[in-house]
Motif scaffolding. Structure first.
Motif, PDB file in Angstrom:
ATOM      1  N   SER A   1       0.828  -1.207   0.000  1.00 12.22           N
ATOM      2  CA  SER A   1       0.000   0.000   0.000  1.00 12.22           C
ATOM      3  C   SER A   1       0.864   1.259   0.000  1.00 12.22           C
ATOM      4  CB  SER A   1      -0.926   0.002   1.210  1.00 12.22           C
ATOM      5  OG  SER A   1      -1.836  -1.062   1.132  1.00 12.22           O
ATOM      6  N   PHE A   2       1.946   1.223   0.761  1.00 10.03           N
ATOM      7  CA  PHE A   2       2.854   2.371   0.809  1.00 10.03           C
ATOM      8  C   PHE A   2       3.492   2.590  -0.558  1.00 10.03           C
ATOM      9  CE2 PHE A   2       6.831   4.572   1.767  1.00 10.03           C
ATOM     10  CZ  PHE A   2       6.367   5.599   2.569  1.00 10.03           C
ATOM     11  N   THR A   3       3.854   1.500  -1.226  1.00 12.86           N
ATOM     12  CA  THR A   3       4.450   1.605  -2.559  1.00 12.86           C
ATOM     13  C   THR A   3       3.460   2.212  -3.541  1.00 12.86           C
ATOM     14  OG1 THR A   3       5.856  -0.305  -2.104  1.00 12.86           O
ATOM     15  CG2 THR A   3       5.574   0.323  -4.409  1.00 12.86           C
ATOM     16  N   TRP A   4       2.226   1.675  -3.555  1.00 12.81           N
ATOM     17  CA  TRP A   4       1.201   2.238  -4.437  1.00 12.81           C
ATOM     18  C   TRP A   4       0.943   3.696  -4.092  1.00 12.81           C
ATOM     19  CZ3 TRP A   4      -0.179   0.447  -8.887  1.00 12.81           C
ATOM     20  CH2 TRP A   4      -0.145  -0.930  -9.125  1.00 12.81           C
ATOM     21  N   GLY A   5       0.840   3.999  -2.826  1.00 15.66           N
ATOM     22  CA  GLY A   5       0.593   5.373  -2.407  1.00 15.66           C
ATOM     23  C   GLY A   5       1.721   6.304  -2.807  1.00 15.66           C
ATOM     24  N   SER A   6       2.951   5.828  -2.716  1.00 17.59           N
ATOM     25  CA  SER A   6       4.103   6.643  -3.100  1.00 17.59           C
ATOM     26  C   SER A   6       4.087   6.967  -4.581  1.00 17.59           C
ATOM     27  CB  SER A   6       5.404   5.910  -2.761  1.00 17.59           C
ATOM     28  OG  SER A   6       5.498   5.718  -1.387  1.00 17.59           O
ATOM     29  N   LEU A   7       3.543   6.053  -5.370  1.00 21.99           N
ATOM     30  CA  LEU A   7       3.455   6.293  -6.814  1.00 21.99           C
ATOM     31  C   LEU A   7       2.322   7.251  -7.160  1.00 21.99           C
ATOM     32  CD1 LEU A   7       3.957   2.635  -8.075  1.00 21.99           C
ATOM     33  CD2 LEU A   7       5.643   4.501  -8.143  1.00 21.99           C
ATOM     34  N   LEU A   8       1.289   7.281  -6.329  1.00 23.07           N
ATOM     35  CA  LEU A   8       0.096   8.043  -6.666  1.00 23.07           C
ATOM     36  C   LEU A   8       0.023   9.428  -6.029  1.00 23.07           C
ATOM     37  CD1 LEU A   8      -2.509   5.157  -6.517  1.00 23.07           C
ATOM     38  CD2 LEU A   8      -1.431   6.148  -8.546  1.00 23.07           C
ATOM     39  N   VAL A   9       0.602   9.586  -4.840  1.00 23.28           N
ATOM     40  CA  VAL A   9       0.519  10.899  -4.198  1.00 23.28           C
ATOM     41  C   VAL A   9       1.680  11.772  -4.656  1.00 23.28           C
ATOM     42  CG1 VAL A   9      -0.675  10.032  -2.158  1.00 23.28           C
ATOM     43  CG2 VAL A   9       1.794  10.243  -2.121  1.00 23.28           C
ATOM     44  N   LYS A  10       1.512  13.059  -4.480  1.00 22.48           N
ATOM     45  CA  LYS A  10       2.580  13.988  -4.840  1.00 22.48           C
ATOM     46  C   LYS A  10       3.815  13.657  -3.993  1.00 22.48           C
ATOM     47  CE  LYS A  10       0.121  18.015  -6.400  1.00 22.48           C
ATOM     48  NZ  LYS A  10       0.032  19.447  -6.287  1.00 22.48           N
ATOM     49  N   PRO A  11       4.975  13.624  -4.621  1.00 18.82           N
ATOM     50  CA  PRO A  11       6.194  13.279  -3.874  1.00 18.82           C
ATOM     51  C   PRO A  11       6.711  14.447  -3.037  1.00 18.82           C
ATOM     52  CG  PRO A  11       6.729  13.676  -6.167  1.00 18.82           C
ATOM     53  CD  PRO A  11       5.233  13.800  -6.043  1.00 18.82           C
ATOM     54  N   ILE A  12       5.936  14.787  -2.033  1.00 18.93           N
ATOM     55  CA  ILE A  12       6.352  15.854  -1.130  1.00 18.93           C
ATOM     56  C   ILE A  12       6.376  15.305   0.290  1.00 18.93           C
ATOM     57  CG2 ILE A  12       5.538  17.735  -2.613  1.00 18.93           C
ATOM     58  CD1 ILE A  12       3.061  17.923  -0.921  1.00 18.93           C
ATOM     59  N   PRO A  13       7.211  15.872   1.143  1.00 17.53           N
ATOM     60  CA  PRO A  13       7.366  15.335   2.500  1.00 17.53           C
ATOM     61  C   PRO A  13       6.066  15.234   3.297  1.00 17.53           C
ATOM     62  CG  PRO A  13       9.136  16.872   2.029  1.00 17.53           C
ATOM     63  CD  PRO A  13       8.165  16.955   0.879  1.00 17.53           C
ATOM     64  N   SER A  14       5.172  16.188   3.153  1.00 19.43           N
ATOM     65  CA  SER A  14       3.950  16.136   3.956  1.00 19.43           C
ATOM     66  C   SER A  14       3.074  14.941   3.571  1.00 19.43           C
ATOM     67  CB  SER A  14       3.156  17.442   3.841  1.00 19.43           C
ATOM     68  OG  SER A  14       2.706  17.647   2.521  1.00 19.43           O
ATOM     69  N   ALA A  15       3.071  14.540   2.299  1.00 15.74           N
ATOM     70  CA  ALA A  15       2.302  13.364   1.894  1.00 15.74           C
ATOM     71  C   ALA A  15       2.898  12.099   2.506  1.00 15.74           C
ATOM     72  CB  ALA A  15       2.255  13.249   0.374  1.00 15.74           C
ATOM     73  N   PHE A  16       4.221  11.995   2.471  1.00 14.13           N
ATOM     74  CA  PHE A  16       4.864  10.833   3.091  1.00 14.13           C
ATOM     75  C   PHE A  16       4.666  10.831   4.606  1.00 14.13           C
ATOM     76  CE2 PHE A  16       7.304  11.030  -0.910  1.00 14.13           C
ATOM     77  CZ  PHE A  16       6.999   9.758  -1.372  1.00 14.13           C
ATOM     78  N   ALA A  17       4.683  12.012   5.202  1.00 16.78           N
ATOM     79  CA  ALA A  17       4.432  12.115   6.642  1.00 16.78           C
ATOM     80  C   ALA A  17       3.021  11.637   6.975  1.00 16.78           C
ATOM     81  CB  ALA A  17       4.636  13.551   7.113  1.00 16.78           C
TER      82      ALA A  17
ATOM     83  N   ALA B   1      -5.202  -8.320  -5.787  1.00 13.03           N
ATOM     84  CA  ALA B   1      -4.566  -8.006  -4.505  1.00 13.03           C
ATOM     85  C   ALA B   1      -5.495  -7.142  -3.654  1.00 13.03           C
ATOM     86  CB  ALA B   1      -3.244  -7.290  -4.732  1.00 13.03           C
ATOM     87  N   PRO B   2      -5.712  -7.526  -2.399  1.00 13.15           N
ATOM     88  CA  PRO B   2      -6.600  -6.751  -1.524  1.00 13.15           C
ATOM     89  C   PRO B   2      -6.157  -5.302  -1.345  1.00 13.15           C
ATOM     90  CG  PRO B   2      -6.051  -8.855  -0.508  1.00 13.15           C
ATOM     91  CD  PRO B   2      -5.205  -8.725  -1.729  1.00 13.15           C
ATOM     92  N   GLU B   3      -4.846  -5.063  -1.282  1.00 11.76           N
ATOM     93  CA  GLU B   3      -4.352  -3.697  -1.100  1.00 11.76           C
ATOM     94  C   GLU B   3      -4.790  -2.784  -2.234  1.00 11.76           C
ATOM     95  OE1 GLU B   3      -2.356  -6.327  -0.739  1.00 11.76           O
ATOM     96  OE2 GLU B   3      -1.639  -6.178   1.322  1.00 11.76           O
ATOM     97  N   LEU B   4      -4.774  -3.324  -3.436  1.00 12.48           N
ATOM     98  CA  LEU B   4      -5.154  -2.532  -4.599  1.00 12.48           C
ATOM     99  C   LEU B   4      -6.603  -2.071  -4.500  1.00 12.48           C
ATOM    100  CD1 LEU B   4      -4.155  -1.479  -7.335  1.00 12.48           C
ATOM    101  CD2 LEU B   4      -4.957  -3.615  -8.337  1.00 12.48           C
ATOM    102  N   TRP B   5      -7.493  -3.001  -4.177  1.00 15.15           N
ATOM    103  CA  TRP B   5      -8.916  -2.657  -4.070  1.00 15.15           C
ATOM    104  C   TRP B   5      -9.185  -1.762  -2.877  1.00 15.15           C
ATOM    105  CZ3 TRP B   5     -11.758  -2.987  -8.108  1.00 15.15           C
ATOM    106  CH2 TRP B   5     -11.400  -3.883  -9.109  1.00 15.15           C
ATOM    107  N   ALA B   6      -8.513  -2.032  -1.768  1.00 17.59           N
ATOM    108  CA  ALA B   6      -8.691  -1.167  -0.595  1.00 17.59           C
ATOM    109  C   ALA B   6      -8.225   0.254  -0.902  1.00 17.59           C
ATOM    110  CB  ALA B   6      -7.933  -1.734   0.598  1.00 17.59           C
ATOM    111  N   GLY B   7      -7.124   0.373  -1.628  1.00 13.62           N
ATOM    112  CA  GLY B   7      -6.623   1.695  -2.006  1.00 13.62           C
ATOM    113  C   GLY B   7      -7.571   2.432  -2.932  1.00 13.62           C
ATOM    114  N   ILE B   8      -8.127   1.709  -3.895  1.00 18.25           N
ATOM    115  CA  ILE B   8      -9.076   2.335  -4.818  1.00 18.25           C
ATOM    116  C   ILE B   8     -10.297   2.844  -4.062  1.00 18.25           C
ATOM    117  CG2 ILE B   8     -10.700   1.837  -6.696  1.00 18.25           C
ATOM    118  CD1 ILE B   8      -8.499  -0.084  -7.815  1.00 18.25           C
ATOM    119  N   ILE B   9     -10.802   2.033  -3.159  1.00 19.97           N
ATOM    120  CA  ILE B   9     -11.968   2.430  -2.362  1.00 19.97           C
ATOM    121  C   ILE B   9     -11.633   3.630  -1.476  1.00 19.97           C
ATOM    122  CG2 ILE B   9     -13.515   1.700  -0.500  1.00 19.97           C
ATOM    123  CD1 ILE B   9     -13.308  -1.171  -1.749  1.00 19.97           C
TER     124      ILE B   9
END
Length: 157
Positions: free
Chosen positions: A19-35, A91-99
């Motif tokens: 989920s963190f990997t998918w999120g890292s690809l989808l959110v803006k690569p700025i420190p506050s998003a990673f935080a 993968a459950p993470e993928l569907w959970a992330g989409i939701i």
């Protein structure tokens, strides 16, 4: 693992890896998003660690064991991402992330462009909550099977 909190920190991080990997690809690569993502993960470390400590304190050893086994299974389910090569998004993470993105962005109106920290935090929390339902279901099945086996004296535990 001897230390309770290290155990849960490790396994929640392992479970959050995809989920963190998918999120890292989808959110803006700025420190506050990673935080925001890291804070969300820390919240689940506290939740699972506290729940497990409660089960141990109350003497629910079987439920404690079932919870830990279900987290191992859930972490292993991240290998289901390999099926994306074949076009099978199972993968459950993928569907959970989409939701969770749908809830955060569409329903709550919190976009990653305007609120990157809160967008990432809420997505992590919603994704974790959905995946925790999977962990709860696995825990219930493992616990029920163990109880049934014990009733029928089919296990040595």
């Amino acid at each position: 693992m001897k230390n309770h909190w290290l155990f849960w920190g490790f396994w929640v991080l392992v479970s959050a890896l995809a989920s963190f990997t998918w999120g890292s690809l989808l959110v803006k690569p700025i420190p506050s998003a990673f935080a925001g993502m890291l804070l969300g993960i820390a919240i689940f470390i506290l939740i699972y660690g506290s729940l497990d400590a409660y089960l141990l304190k109350r003497g629910y050893a079987e439920l404690h064991n079932a919870l830990r086994r279900s987290v191992f299974i859930k972490a292993g389910m991240q290998f289901l991402h390999i099926f994306l090569i074949f076009g099978w998004p199972i993968a459950p993470e993928l569907w959970a992330g989409i939701i969770s993105v749908g809830i955060t962005d569409d329903r709550l109106g919190i976009s990653q462009n305007h609120y990157p920290f809160f967008f990432a935090l809420l997505n992590t929390i919603f994704t974790g909550a959905i995946l925790s339902l999977l962990v709860a279901a696995l825990t219930a099945v493992i616990f029920a099977v163990r109880v049934e086996l014990r009733k029928n004296n089919l296990t040595r535990y």
